[in-house]
Design an enzyme around this catalytic site. Structure first.
Site, PDB file in Angstrom:
ATOM      1  N   ARG A 239       0.830  -1.199   0.000  1.00 13.32           N
ATOM      2  CA  ARG A 239       0.000   0.000   0.000  1.00 13.32           C
ATOM      3  C   ARG A 239       0.876   1.266   0.000  1.00 13.32           C
ATOM      4  O   ARG A 239       1.907   1.320   0.692  1.00 13.32           O
ATOM      5  CB  ARG A 239      -0.914   0.023   1.226  1.00 13.32           C
ATOM      6  CG  ARG A 239      -2.067  -0.958   1.141  1.00 13.32           C
ATOM      7  CD  ARG A 239      -3.126  -0.476   0.132  1.00 13.32           C
ATOM      8  NE  ARG A 239      -4.273  -1.352   0.117  1.00 13.32           N
ATOM      9  CZ  ARG A 239      -4.433  -2.399  -0.711  1.00 13.32           C
ATOM     10  NH1 ARG A 239      -3.517  -2.686  -1.620  1.00 13.32           N
ATOM     11  NH2 ARG A 239      -5.533  -3.124  -0.654  1.00 13.32           N
ATOM     12  N   GLU A 268      -3.900   7.848  -3.382  1.00 16.99           N
ATOM     13  CA  GLU A 268      -4.388   7.399  -4.692  1.00 16.99           C
ATOM     14  C   GLU A 268      -5.734   8.032  -5.001  1.00 16.99           C
ATOM     15  O   GLU A 268      -6.558   8.164  -4.098  1.00 16.99           O
ATOM     16  CB  GLU A 268      -4.505   5.873  -4.702  1.00 16.99           C
ATOM     17  CG  GLU A 268      -3.156   5.210  -4.681  1.00 16.99           C
ATOM     18  CD  GLU A 268      -3.219   3.699  -4.814  1.00 16.99           C
ATOM     19  OE1 GLU A 268      -4.248   3.161  -5.262  1.00 16.99           O
ATOM     20  OE2 GLU A 268      -2.221   3.062  -4.487  1.00 16.99           O
ATOM     21  N   HIS A 286      -1.029   0.832  -9.683  1.00 18.65           N
ATOM     22  CA  HIS A 286      -1.557  -0.178  -8.757  1.00 18.65           C
ATOM     23  C   HIS A 286      -2.008  -1.439  -9.531  1.00 18.65           C
ATOM     24  O   HIS A 286      -3.165  -1.843  -9.438  1.00 18.65           O
ATOM     25  CB  HIS A 286      -2.723   0.411  -7.946  1.00 18.65           C
ATOM     26  CG  HIS A 286      -2.956  -0.306  -6.648  1.00 18.65           C
ATOM     27  ND1 HIS A 286      -3.384   0.327  -5.507  1.00 18.65           N
ATOM     28  CD2 HIS A 286      -2.835  -1.619  -6.315  1.00 18.65           C
ATOM     29  CE1 HIS A 286      -3.516  -0.555  -4.525  1.00 18.65           C
ATOM     30  NE2 HIS A 286      -3.190  -1.744  -4.984  1.00 18.65           N
TER      31      HIS A 286
HETATM   32  C1  DGY Z   1      -4.941  -5.972  -3.066  1.00 22.85           C
HETATM   33  O1  DGY Z   1      -5.555  -7.009  -3.405  1.00 22.85           O
HETATM   34  O2  DGY Z   1      -4.962  -5.573  -1.917  1.00 22.85           O
HETATM   35  C2  DGY Z   1      -4.179  -5.249  -4.125  1.00 22.85           C
HETATM   36  O3  DGY Z   1      -3.712  -4.034  -3.750  1.00 22.85           O
HETATM   37  C3  DGY Z   1      -4.917  -5.211  -5.432  1.00 22.85           C
HETATM   38  O4  DGY Z   1      -4.681  -6.475  -5.925  1.00 22.85           O
END
Ligand code: DGY
Length: 326
Positions: A239, A268, A286
């Site tokens: 993240r 984001e 992402h």
């Molecule tokens: C998640 O699944 O948490 C990712 O960031 C997107 O695949």
């Protein structure tokens, strides 16, 4: 009696729709633009199940607006968009999609690692500009990957997948985590458990694989970046808020590190403006888990999480199974 009602904030994929539609009368948000918050709150009001993306917040406000909701299934492994405690209070089972995206995400961490180390994006831009004068000895020199030290912060399934791939590149692997991996895993992956400080100081590539939690927010701070080698690269497929973007900009400007490749951002879909113009940075939207196979599996998994309760079962990937009223 009619079918229970569900809301899906995206059309998902046919495989997932088939599962949902068998169980629910499903309302799919199909417009290209994201579902506006007010629309989400209005549409979820009468629904018993919600299938959402990581961009939708399932919080006290949404839960209060949806008194009939029994399950909220996010199509993501990260669930920082879900207030799990609030879900439990509202007797809503929250569920996510662990396990299916690990290898795809590990592939992508490597994609970024190699691309930043070997200046792939700069080379591509040069070729497209029509200004490449032909081969020369010192053009776009990058850092070797093979034989270098790879530092992995967060040694869960994805971190381990990244380590496994490093063996083919004869790399030394250091890792840090809140808990040490079992010895057989360390042995198999030839990975050494060290303090995060050592990962930062000794690695040529530092790759992040921790979830976003209160104590991992800004884990990569001015102080952490200051410990990295000036020749080292930072890769983030976790993240965005794990990295303090302003601190990263400063570290790049001061040449404290050699570059960064990012797939997640602090705010984001915004990106720190100073990152955008930098050649020593690669930015991707992402997409670490974005293979057809994996995104389909994630959507199917979320659909299965959503329907389980209505078949008298616990959602297979519940985050708070105790909230289930069967
Ligand atoms: C998640 O699944 O948490 C990712 O960031 C997107 O695949």
């Amino acid at each position: 009696m009619g079918k229970p009602k569900a809301l899906a904030t995206r059309p998902l994929f046919p495989e997932a729709r088939a599962i949902l539609d068998q169980q629910f009368e499903t309302d799919y948000w199909t417009l290209t633009e994201r579902i506006p918050r007010a629309e989400l709150l209005a549409r979820v009001a009468e629904k018993e199940a919600l299938v959402c993306l990581l961009t939708e917040k399932v919080d006290e406000e949404l839960l209060s607006a949806a008194p009939k909701l029994c399950v909220a299934a996010t199509v993501s492994v990260g669930y920082d968009n879900i207030d799990v405690a609030a879900c439990t209070r509202h007797k809503v089972v929250a569920a996510h999609t662990p396990g299916v995206l690990d290898e795809t995400t590990a592939d992508f961490a490597w994609t970024l690692l190699m691309a930043i180390g070997r200046r792939l994006v700069e080379g591509d831009a040069w070729m497209r500009s029509g200004t490449w004068p032909g081969w020369d000895l010192d053009q776009l020199l990058g850092g070797d990957v093979w034989g270098k030290t790879l530092g992995i912060i967060g040694f869960g399934r994805i971190g381990r997948g990244v380590a496994r791939r490093a063996r083919g590149f004869q790399m030394r692997v250091l890792y840090s985590d809140s808990a040490r991996a079992p010895l057989d895993v360390e042995r198999e992956l030839q990975a050494e458990f060290v303090e995060m400080d050592r990962v930062l100081r000794e690695s040529d590539f530092v790759t992040l694989h921790v979830p976003l939690l209160p104590d991992t927010r800004h884990l990569i701070s001015t102080e952490a970046l200051g410990k990295m080698k000036p020749t080292a690269y930072l890769i983030n497929t976790a993240r965005g808020p794990v990295v303090d973007e302003a601190a990263l900009v400063q570290a790049l400007e001061r040449e404290q590190i050699a570059g960064a490749a990012l797939d997640g951002y602090e705010h984001e879909p915004k990106v720190h403006p100073a990152l955008v113009s930098r050649k020593d940075v690669i930015l991707t939207p992402h997409i670490a888990s974005a293979s057809v196979e994996t995104r389909t599996k994630m959507a199917v998994m979320a659909a299965k999480n959503a329907v389980a309760l209505f078949k008298g079962k616990r959602p297979p990937n519940a985050l708070n199974a105790e909230a289930a009223v069967l």
